[in-house]
Scaffold this active site. Structure first.
Site, PDB file in Angstrom:
ATOM      1  N   HIS A   1     -65.357 -26.301  19.169  1.00 34.06           N
ATOM      2  CA  HIS A   1     -65.313 -25.705  20.498  1.00 34.06           C
ATOM      3  C   HIS A   1     -64.926 -24.227  20.448  1.00 34.06           C
ATOM      4  CE1 HIS A   1     -65.308 -29.390  23.339  1.00 34.06           C
ATOM      5  NE2 HIS A   1     -66.019 -29.637  22.258  1.00 34.06           N
TER       6      HIS A   1
ATOM      7  N   HIS B   1     -70.355 -36.322  15.642  1.00 36.20           N
ATOM      8  CA  HIS B   1     -70.024 -37.617  16.216  1.00 36.20           C
ATOM      9  C   HIS B   1     -69.890 -38.708  15.164  1.00 36.20           C
ATOM     10  CE1 HIS B   1     -71.512 -36.441  20.518  1.00 36.20           C
ATOM     11  NE2 HIS B   1     -70.522 -35.694  20.073  1.00 36.20           N
TER      12      HIS B   1
END
Length: 778
Positions: free
Chosen positions: A115, A294
């Site tokens: 992020h 993920h």
């Protein structure tokens, strides 16, 4: 702001003697301190005011390291192997105040690093991990960054141990790498060299939405169509406003529940493709990043969003910089709330494997709801693998997929990439490794800015804008003098030499350290074909002839690069222009630039550097005309000055000098308020501040103007908004007055030369090193 008079005022609002009786407060009114008032602010009063002060943010006064701090030298003192061991130990040492999922902080640190880097956008190069802006508002308090404050706080002991030798920006990215390696993933390398910012970014435009951090409680609250999108999700013209890259305010990429939480996988795929391409990623890199990321960890949605406290920037003072207080249970562990979606994608969330893709394609999924009420997907097959609880031994849960995961399965192009990765795990591993490296290093600029022993990646990665090593002896001072004389004798005038050098150097943007004169890309596609550069094409060819002549006759293995020669030509022209103004000066010149090749130039990525407006050369592209009503050209001019790290005086001096030197892109007369074009005079500022002139619009759009003599109505000058802003804006006009004064000529020449040299050297990190400040810096 707390008002110390609240209690007295609430007791008797009409009794002003209450304040007099207290007698202890030296301030009148409703606030304390002249610098700290409540709204309305200057921006409230004048929302369209040109915020010139943005050029002076993140300056030396805010930096505790001081102007002489050399980060490269400090970073070199670190034993990188020891640092990585310290980080790895921390990753597996869970602490009670924020327990690690599965006993391993690795997954949450990957998210933190991802992020931090994922805010990067190719349109203007802003965002990214390079200055650790994740520590400051607004990014620190975006809903999509929920609980990254905990990750950084966990790293605080390591930051304190290594001190100034390790920036937060480098630590955040390196921790992401260590987390991947700890869980069995082979990273592609790490380059240090990121310099921390020391204050919030007030210059970047993150979108048109009026965002209230206190009331935006979840993705689900972002349901209103906003102004950043054109068309509906299914429309052929569906697109995202430039320079934005995220699908909505306060997100890094896209809403994981689908566009505006609508659960539409195909719509999610369209959003993913647009946002990831705006972050310089192709389809394969996009799939690799999503599928790779993920493979680890879980998503958190154990508590309804409306139960969670405010983000760090507006949390109570006693929270000490931490936000999103969770009142449920201990507020963490099995009660953690981050993005609202709950669960894991794989049965082994702390091990690198291919089970994410295997699970995505092996099972059908149906929509379900998290405990927080967020939309997610679970397998329809009750025999599908289950995932372990992150904190409760023996407890398991169904697999979880997000709408943005299902998107990879239903979009034909993304599905093809997934199927390739499914059948070849090694290919997937390499693709994720390279994509992660690009994600976390994209905004660092050329490879020679990278520091440390893990900079072992091969040369020539196209997204790094590679430059070849010089294969010849450099020119010396005598060569420089001889070349200056030769350049001034080829019959190309001062204006053309100046505009060519400036055109080469002014593509630089400090946001991601791309562009600039080094490499000689002004002579290559796409830059040579840009409308703003048409005037430079014959000049480059004339200088190429000078280069060929010098290379053939210099001897001693010496050659001059075209990149150096273009800059040197501009320097020689500025010296001549100053001389003609009666001021002798020497414009600094630092050789050492090299010429790159067309093969090493990424056409698509460099096309993003093409200006739609350029106030320095008085250019406005045809396609910009429809935007002018909403974004004034002078605001984009300010933005360009900001990307070039110019101060307000530097911006003003450069513009005034370029005007009298005749450096408009099309050689027009706009702003060229002098009878001595090519002379470095103060005539621009004299004309700008002439009170005998009255200015009026020359067209219906209000973008060009005529200056007429008040008494006679005679049209004397023409100008654009790029010109008149230096007279209409109070801060810029005050600087213009300095140069327009009777004693302004020598000061102006000196200031112009300093600013010119700064622009020519913006991309010379090979000689400037890793200091934020210095002789060239603002």
């Amino acid at each position: 702001m707390v008002d110390i008079h609240d209690e007295a005022r609430s007791a008797d609002r009409t009794d002003t003697s209450t304040f007099e009786m207290q007698g202890s407060c030296p301030f009148g009114g409703d606030t304390v301190g002249g610098a700290f008032g409540d709204s309305p602010t200057l921006e409230t009063w004048y929302p369209d005011r040109l915020r010139v002060e943005l050029l002076h943010t993140n300056g030396l006064a805010a930096d505790p390291m001081g102007p002489d701090f050399d980060y490269a030298a400090a970073f070199a003192t670190i034993d990188l192997a020891e640092l990585k061991r310290d980080i790895t130990t921390l990753l597996t040492t869970s602490v009670p105040w924020w327990p690690a999922d599965y006993g391993n902080y690795g997954p949450q640190m990957i998210r933190m690093a991802w992020h931090s880097a994922g805010t990067y956008r190719i349109a203007d190069g802003r965002g990214g991990a390079g200055t650790a802006m994740q520590r400051f508002a607004p990014i620190s308090s975006w809903w999509d960054n929920g609980n990254t404050d905990k990750s950084r706080r966990l790293l605080q002991p390591i930051k304190h141990k290594y001190g100034s030798a390790l920036s937060w920006a480098d630590l955040i990215v390196l921790t992401g790498n260590c987390a991947l390696e700890l869980m069995g993933f082979p990273t592609y390398g790490f380059g240090g060299g990121r310099l921390d910012a020391w204050e919030a970014d007030d210059a970047s435009y993150w979108g048109p939405e009026v965002w209230d951090a206190a009331n935006v409680a979840s993705y689900d609250s972002m349901v209103t169509r906003d102004e950043r999108w054109r068309g509906q999700n299914s429309d052929a013209d569906y697109d995202l406003q430039n320079p934005l890259a995220a699908s909505h305010q306060a997100l890094i990429y896209v809403n994981p529940e689908g566009p505006y939480a609508n659960g539409d996988p195909l719509g999610s795929a369209r959003d993913i493709r647009i946002t990831f391409s705006r972050m310089a990623m192709n389809d394969e890199e996009t799939v690799a990043l999503i599928a790779g990321g993920h493979a680890f960890g879980k998503s958190h949605g154990a508590v309804p969003a409306d139960k969670i406290g405010p983000p760090p920037e507006i949390a109570p003072i006693e929270a000490m910089g931490l936000g999103w207080h969770n009142p449920q249970g201990a507020g963490n562990a099995e009660n953690t709330m981050t993005n609202g979606i709950e669960g894991s994608w794989t049965p082994d969330p702390t091990q690198w494997d291919n089970s994410y893709l295997e699970n995505l394609f092996a099972y059908d999924y149906q929509q379900s709801e998290s405990p927080a009420g967020a939309l997610q997907w679970t397998p329809t097959d009750p025999d599908a693998p289950r995932t372990p609880d992150a904190h409760v031994p023996g407890l398991t849960h169904p697999l979880m997929m997000m709408t943005s995961d299902i998107a990879l399965k239903v979009d034909p192009a993304y599905r093809a990439v997934c199927e390739k990765f499914l059948t070849d795990f090694d290919t997937f591993t390499l693709a994720f490794s390279k994509a992660w490296y690009k994600l976390t290093h994209r905004d660092m600029g050329p490879k020679h800015r990278y520091l440390g022993p893990e900079v072992t990646i091969e040369d020539g990665l196209l997204w790094q804008d590679p430059l070849p090593e010089a294969d010849h002896a450099p020119i010396d001072a005598a060569d420089v003098d001889a070349l200056k004389r030769r350049i001034l004798a080829i019959g190309v005038g001062v204006p053309d030499l100046v505009v060519t050098a400036f055109s080469a150097a002014s593509t630089y943007r400090d946001s991601d350290h791309r562009g600039g004169a080094n490499g000689g890309r002004l002579a290559l596609a796409p830059q040579k074909d840009w409308a703003v550069n048409r005037r430079t094409v014959p000049v480059v060819e004339a200088l190429r002839a000078v280069k060929d002549e010098f290379d053939a006759t210099a001897g001693g293995g010496k050659q001059v690069s075209l990149a150096d020669l273009i800059v040197l030509a501009g320097c020689a022209a500025v010296e001549q222009a100053a001389r003609d103004a009666g001021v002798e000066t020497t414009v600094p010149f630092t050789p050492g630039r090299v010429d790159t090749t067309q093969e090493l130039t990424d056409l698509e990525m460099f096309e993003w550097l093409r200006p739609v407006t350029d106030g320095f050369r008085n250019f406005v592209a045809d396609e910009y005309a429809g935007v002018a009503a909403t974004v004034a050209p002078e605001k984009l001019f300010l933005d360009r000055a900001n990307l070039m790290t110019l101060t307000a005086p530097e911006w003003t001096a450069l513009t005034g000098g370029l005007r009298v030197l005749g450096a408009n892109h099309d050689a027009s007369a706009h702003g060229v308020w002098t009878d001595r074009v090519g002379v470095l005079s103060t005539d621009f500022f004299v004309g700008l501040t002439d009170t005998d002139l009255e200015w009026s619009p020359a067209d219906a759009s209000g973008t060009t103007f005529v200056g007429r003599v008040r008494e006679t109505g005679e049209a004397r000058f023409t100008g654009t908004r790029h010109d008149l802003v230096f007279g209409s804006n109070a801060q810029l006009r005050s600087i213009a007055d300095v140069y327009a004064a009777a004693d302004g000529q020598r000061r102006f020449v000196a200031d112009f030369v300093r600013a010119w040299d700064k622009v020519m050297m913006l991309d010379r990190f090979d000689v400037k090193g890793h200091k934020r400040y210095g002789s060239m810096a603002a």
